[in-house]
Design an enzyme around this catalytic site. Sequence first.
Site, PDB file in Angstrom:
ATOM      1  N   ASP A 277     -11.047  18.855   5.526  1.00 20.36           N
ATOM      2  CA  ASP A 277     -10.698  19.683   6.676  1.00 20.36           C
ATOM      3  C   ASP A 277      -9.755  20.824   6.316  1.00 20.36           C
ATOM      4  O   ASP A 277      -9.099  20.810   5.273  1.00 20.36           O
ATOM      5  CB  ASP A 277     -10.015  18.837   7.741  1.00 20.36           C
TER       6      ASP A 277
ATOM      7  N   LYS B 185     -10.208  18.649  -8.498  1.00 19.11           N
ATOM      8  CA  LYS B 185      -9.639  19.992  -8.686  1.00 19.11           C
ATOM      9  C   LYS B 185      -8.656  19.872  -9.855  1.00 19.11           C
ATOM     10  O   LYS B 185      -7.436  19.874  -9.683  1.00 19.11           O
ATOM     11  CB  LYS B 185      -8.960  20.442  -7.394  1.00 19.11           C
TER      12      LYS B 185
ATOM     13  N   PHE C  79      -9.582  26.633  -1.856  1.00 14.61           N
ATOM     14  CA  PHE C  79      -9.400  25.738  -0.720  1.00 14.61           C
ATOM     15  C   PHE C  79     -10.771  25.406  -0.135  1.00 14.61           C
ATOM     16  O   PHE C  79     -11.435  26.260   0.441  1.00 14.61           O
ATOM     17  CB  PHE C  79      -8.503  26.385   0.343  1.00 14.61           C
ATOM     18  N   VAL C  80     -11.180  24.165  -0.318  1.00 14.05           N
ATOM     19  CA  VAL C  80     -12.526  23.782   0.113  1.00 14.05           C
ATOM     20  C   VAL C  80     -12.483  22.887   1.349  1.00 14.05           C
ATOM     21  O   VAL C  80     -11.533  22.117   1.548  1.00 14.05           O
ATOM     22  CB  VAL C  80     -13.315  23.083  -1.021  1.00 14.05           C
TER      23      VAL C  80
ATOM     24  N   LYS D  62      -8.509  10.565   6.023  1.00 20.63           N
ATOM     25  CA  LYS D  62      -9.775  10.595   6.706  1.00 20.63           C
ATOM     26  C   LYS D  62     -10.878  11.231   5.845  1.00 20.63           C
ATOM     27  O   LYS D  62     -12.058  11.079   6.113  1.00 20.63           O
ATOM     28  CB  LYS D  62      -9.663  11.444   7.997  1.00 20.63           C
ATOM     29  N   GLY D  63     -10.457  11.995   4.855  1.00 24.68           N
ATOM     30  CA  GLY D  63     -11.403  12.859   4.137  1.00 24.68           C
ATOM     31  C   GLY D  63     -12.586  12.154   3.500  1.00 24.68           C
ATOM     32  O   GLY D  63     -13.655  12.737   3.377  1.00 24.68           O
TER      33      GLY D  63
ATOM     34  N   ASP E 274      -6.384  16.322  -6.158  1.00 24.74           N
ATOM     35  CA  ASP E 274      -5.795  17.651  -6.308  1.00 24.74           C
ATOM     36  C   ASP E 274      -4.588  17.510  -7.244  1.00 24.74           C
ATOM     37  O   ASP E 274      -4.763  17.455  -8.466  1.00 24.74           O
ATOM     38  CB  ASP E 274      -5.438  18.120  -4.884  1.00 24.74           C
TER      39      ASP E 274
ATOM     40  N   GLU F 228     -12.340   8.568  -2.995  1.00 20.15           N
ATOM     41  CA  GLU F 228     -11.637   9.767  -2.515  1.00 20.15           C
ATOM     42  C   GLU F 228     -12.619  10.917  -2.348  1.00 20.15           C
ATOM     43  O   GLU F 228     -13.619  10.999  -3.063  1.00 20.15           O
ATOM     44  CB  GLU F 228     -10.564  10.192  -3.528  1.00 20.15           C
ATOM     45  N   ASP F 229     -12.289  11.819  -1.430  1.00 19.88           N
ATOM     46  CA  ASP F 229     -13.070  13.047  -1.338  1.00 19.88           C
ATOM     47  C   ASP F 229     -12.636  14.053  -2.395  1.00 19.88           C
ATOM     48  O   ASP F 229     -13.456  14.722  -2.996  1.00 19.88           O
ATOM     49  CB  ASP F 229     -12.982  13.663   0.063  1.00 19.88           C
TER      50      ASP F 229
HETATM   51  C1  PRP Z   1      -6.580  14.905   0.742  1.00 20.50           C
HETATM   52  C2  PRP Z   1      -7.546  14.042  -0.044  1.00 20.50           C
HETATM   53  C3  PRP Z   1      -6.648  13.213  -0.906  1.00 20.50           C
HETATM   54  C4  PRP Z   1      -5.447  14.101  -1.118  1.00 20.50           C
HETATM   55  C5  PRP Z   1      -5.511  14.683  -2.494  1.00 20.50           C
HETATM   56  O1  PRP Z   1      -6.168  14.199   1.858  1.00 20.50           O
HETATM   57  O2  PRP Z   1      -8.326  13.240   0.804  1.00 20.50           O
HETATM   58  O3  PRP Z   1      -6.279  12.001  -0.289  1.00 20.50           O
HETATM   59  O4  PRP Z   1      -5.510  15.146  -0.157  1.00 20.50           O
HETATM   60  O5  PRP Z   1      -4.391  15.478  -2.750  1.00 20.50           O
HETATM   61  P1  PRP Z   1      -3.395  15.186  -3.933  1.00 20.50           P
HETATM   62  O6  PRP Z   1      -4.191  14.855  -5.149  1.00 20.50           O
HETATM   63  O7  PRP Z   1      -2.667  16.502  -4.105  1.00 20.50           O
HETATM   64  O8  PRP Z   1      -2.468  14.104  -3.520  1.00 20.50           O
HETATM   65  P2  PRP Z   1      -5.354  14.870   3.057  1.00 20.50           P
HETATM   66  O9  PRP Z   1      -3.890  14.590   2.885  1.00 20.50           O
HETATM   67  O10 PRP Z   1      -5.771  16.295   3.198  1.00 20.50           O
HETATM   68  O11 PRP Z   1      -5.744  14.004   4.310  1.00 20.50           O
HETATM   69  P3  PRP Z   1      -7.176  13.750   4.965  1.00 20.50           P
HETATM   70  O12 PRP Z   1      -7.969  12.963   3.954  1.00 20.50           O
HETATM   71  O13 PRP Z   1      -6.865  12.943   6.190  1.00 20.50           O
HETATM   72  O14 PRP Z   1      -7.795  15.091   5.269  1.00 20.50           O
END
Ligand code: PRP
Length: 184
Positions: free
Chosen positions: A162, A134, A155-156, A46-47, A106, A102-103
Amino acid sequence: MGEPPPDGLQRILIPADPLTARTRELGREISEHYGDRVPVLVGVLKGAIVFLADLMRAVDVPVECDFIAVSSYGRASRSSGVVKLVADLSLPIEGREVLIVEDIVDTGRTLAYLQRNLETRQPRSVRVCTLLDKAARREVPVALHHVGFTIPDEFVVGYGLDYAGRFRNLPYIAVLDQGHPSGP
Ligand code: PRP
């Protein structure tokens, strides 16, 4: 100084104005890259919804958009292990130019999974635009073609991101107050 950030947040990392300015620049980069080749912007739920909504309005060439949802198992907060497809695209992407939006990247695991998954459908190209990188947390190498901001390992939340489902609606990126009673 502006107002203090709301309860549960330590500080604002990227205010709304720089987010807007950088998103416009990314929109220009993307417009120049694709020209009239009509990419499919794939928002990762969703991000990415807030960023995608602003980014696509900063692109001045024809685009389509679609969404995909993935989840990671066994993570206390954000990122770790196995990635699973939760909701698929509605469009076929064979022969299409795909831009994953992507938002945040990580560990890179989500993106590596998505790139592998989408490549099996024979798109013409798969590129990536992420608002936040990140980079210090990377475990899996991934190519990022358009990056908004490289951020430190904090942690942002906000602007789509979220903590426990909250804070996505903030118009800026903030650092979570890890010592707060509602924090992780
Ligand atoms: C976040 C973000 C990426 C992922 C990155 O999504 O939107 O999809 O984490 O992390 P990574 O590089 O360690 O794989 P999240 O799983 O928090 O779900 P959301 O977008 O629904 O909040």
